[in-house]
Design a protein around this motif. Structure first.
Motif, mmCIF file in Angstrom:
data_model
loop_
_atom_site.group_PDB
_atom_site.id
_atom_site.type_symbol
_atom_site.label_atom_id
_atom_site.label_comp_id
_atom_site.label_asym_id
_atom_site.label_seq_id
_atom_site.Cartn_x
_atom_site.Cartn_y
_atom_site.Cartn_z
ATOM 1 N N LYS A 90 0.960 -1.252 0.113
ATOM 2 C CA LYS A 90 0.110 -0.128 -0.100
ATOM 3 C C LYS A 90 0.764 1.186 -0.027
ATOM 4 C CE LYS A 90 -3.211 3.213 0.690
ATOM 5 N NZ LYS A 90 -3.744 3.736 -0.580
ATOM 6 N N ALA A 91 1.872 1.303 0.835
ATOM 7 C CA ALA A 91 2.720 2.427 0.605
ATOM 8 C C ALA A 91 3.585 2.711 -0.513
ATOM 9 C CB ALA A 91 3.859 2.315 1.880
ATOM 10 N N ALA A 92 3.774 1.616 -1.169
ATOM 11 C CA ALA A 92 4.564 1.692 -2.345
ATOM 12 C C ALA A 92 3.560 1.958 -3.625
ATOM 13 C CB ALA A 92 5.234 0.382 -2.707
ATOM 14 N N GLY A 93 2.030 2.048 -3.339
ATOM 15 C CA GLY A 93 1.330 2.494 -4.304
ATOM 16 C C GLY A 93 0.754 1.148 -5.082
ATOM 17 N N LYS A 94 0.923 -0.042 -4.593
ATOM 18 C CA LYS A 94 0.716 -1.194 -5.271
ATOM 19 C C LYS A 94 -0.749 -1.866 -4.757
ATOM 20 C CE LYS A 94 5.575 -2.167 -6.294
ATOM 21 N NZ LYS A 94 6.627 -3.212 -6.132
ATOM 22 N N ALA A 95 -1.336 -1.292 -3.790
ATOM 23 C CA ALA A 95 -2.447 -1.973 -3.051
ATOM 24 C C ALA A 95 -3.432 -0.860 -2.701
ATOM 25 C CB ALA A 95 -2.084 -2.612 -2.015
ATOM 26 N N LYS A 96 -4.623 -1.109 -2.349
ATOM 27 C CA LYS A 96 -5.595 -0.210 -1.870
ATOM 28 C C LYS A 96 -6.356 -0.651 -0.788
ATOM 29 C CE LYS A 96 -6.231 2.377 -6.571
ATOM 30 N NZ LYS A 96 -7.024 2.850 -7.449
ATOM 31 N N PHE A 97 -6.716 0.180 -0.098
ATOM 32 C CA PHE A 97 -7.686 -0.183 1.114
ATOM 33 C C PHE A 97 -9.194 -0.534 0.404
ATOM 34 C CE2 PHE A 97 -5.122 2.488 3.743
ATOM 35 C CZ PHE A 97 -4.506 1.434 4.711
ATOM 36 N N THR A 98 -9.606 -0.419 -0.747
ATOM 37 C CA THR A 98 -10.527 -0.492 -1.237
ATOM 38 C C THR A 98 -10.554 -2.055 -1.960
ATOM 39 O OG1 THR A 98 -10.162 0.600 -3.214
ATOM 40 C CG2 THR A 98 -11.888 1.504 -1.708
#
Length: 434
Positions: A222-230
């Protein structure tokens, strides 16, 4: 990371079996920075809880100060549980405390405001490189805390015909239905006033089993922009909490209770289960309720064990302290004091992550059961990170954990769906990262 946490915890388990104790101050390395001669006054930011009282801190400060001549400590007490926010306020006005305990170094370290600990200074610790930031450690990793476990009222379970704690999530739901049918509130969950964080534990448990167990590095992604909380990997866990609330298994009335009031509500038999950090164990032993207390891990769908835990919580030292050398020396003296460590176990349920440390012989049954559960998780390679508690690379931006707690309240109140909660966190993450 699961592998790092597992290796650290394995070492800790072995250390618990050894005899001996920790010396009063570390002799394993000298601090870097200014010289250690002369006298200096250092500010020390602490916090107080029902377990960690003013006397607890004052006594520990006195013992450490007796071992480091030339240091006078000025104690500061964070006015709320948001110690990071308070420290940031102080830093903004040029008053960052010289020494802080249990304050996430994330943000401060990247800004050059903290002095890193050397390998020599970390030699007494079981997991010396826990939660690194840019390859360096800025907080002493002295304490492991499973966060959360589920403490339960054995009498309530028996009254509902439940003969053993649930091993699977389906069994947990079945037990909740049985309890509710007997007029017993399944879960005690708080979150009122300044203690909004107290509503987080069902979510942390669900993220452990539904997100981190499958992907231990999910938050780094998530921090690397590869995942989302959605993403479904996260919203599945969120949906479980929302469903528990919708079924009435988590009461919305509890959201007005403070942390202390929530703990007391469980003691007063106002709910059968209390998801909380391991610090509750010794509180239950010291202030015994009228019923026997048991403990189990938040159950996964398939019954496999996943215990979220955090190792850290120790001292950080400001890089701008008037004498960094003495500040580090005093911090180590505090952290390695055997009496202080024993008191931390007895009052706050700490699992001490220091080599050659042995727990006191007079610990109670709830702590003993908590420790056994943690050790079982270590043996099964079942330790995962505790969501929102991470402090190293890839962890949440400073202040986002408080936003998450506010979102959980909306989730329990039915004001947000699982997807809306995920969108809310994605938005808040973006704002905090600007």
């Amino acid at each position: 990371m699961r592998s790092r946490a597992m290796l650290s915890a394995l070492a800790l388990t072995a250390a618990l079996a050894l005899s001996g104790c920790v010396a009063g101050a570390s002799g394993s390395g000298s601090a870097q920075g200014g010289g250690s001669s002369g006298k200096v006054t250092l500010t020390f930011l602490t916090f107080e809880t029902p377990n960690l009282t003013a006397k607890y801190w004052d006594d520990a400060i006195a013992r450490a100060s007796a071992k480091v001549p030339g240091v006078t400590i000025k104690k500061l007490v964070a006015p709320s549980v948001d110690r990071v926010g308070y420290a940031k306020q102080l830093a903004a006005s040029g008053q960052l405390p010289d020494i802080m305990i249990a304050v996430s170094p994330n943000g401060f370290a990247q800004a050059g405001q903290l002095a890193p600990w050397t390998d020599g200074e970390l030699a007494d610790f079981v997991s010396p490189h826990s939660n690194p930031i840019g390859g360096k450690v800025y907080q002493l990793p002295y304490n492991t805390q499973p966060t959360p476990l589920v403490y339960y009222n054995k009498s309530d379970f028996a009254a509902a015909g439940i003969t053993a704690p649930p091993k699977t999530y389906a069994a947990l739901l079945d037990d909740c239905a049985k309890l509710k049918a007997k007029g017993i509130n399944p879960f005690v969950v708080g979150g009122g006033g300044k203690d909004t964080w107290a509503d987080m534990y069902p979510l942390i448990g669900a993220v452990a089993t539904d997100t981190y167990q499958q992907d231990p590095d999910w938050l780094s992604q998530k921090a690397a922009g590869k995942a989302k909380f959605t993403d479904p990997a996260f919203t599945k866990a969120v949906g479980k909490v929302a469903a528990l609330a919708k079924k009435g298994y988590i009461g919305t009335a509890g959201l007005s209770r403070s942390y202390a009031a929530s703990e007391q509500a469980f003691r007063d038999n106002k709910g059968a289960m209390y998801p909380m950090g391991s610090w509750f164990a010794t509180s239950a032993d010291a202030k015994k309720p009228s019923f026997d207390v048991g403990v189990f891990a938040w159950p996964s769908d398939d019954g496999s064990l996943a215990v979220p835990a955090y190792t850290g919580g120790g001292m950080s030292v400001s890089s701008k302290a008037p004498n960094v050398d003495l500040a580090k020396k005093w911090a180590l003296a505090f952290m390695l004091d055997k009496t202080s460590l024993d008191n931390s176990v007895k009052t706050d349920g700490s699992i001490i992550a220091l080599k050659d440390y042995t727990t006191p012989s007079d610990i109670g049954p709830v702590y003993t059961e908590t420790l056994r559960l943690y050790q079982d998780a270590v043996k099964q390679n079942a330790i995962v990170n505790a969501f929102s508690v991470e402090t190293g690379d890839g962890s949440m931006p400073a202040g986002l954990a408080d936003k998450t707690a506010a979102g959980v309240a909306d989730l329990i109140n039915g004001k947000k769906s699982a997807h809306q909660f995920g969108s809310f966190l994605d938005d808040e993450w973006a704002k905090a990262s600007q």
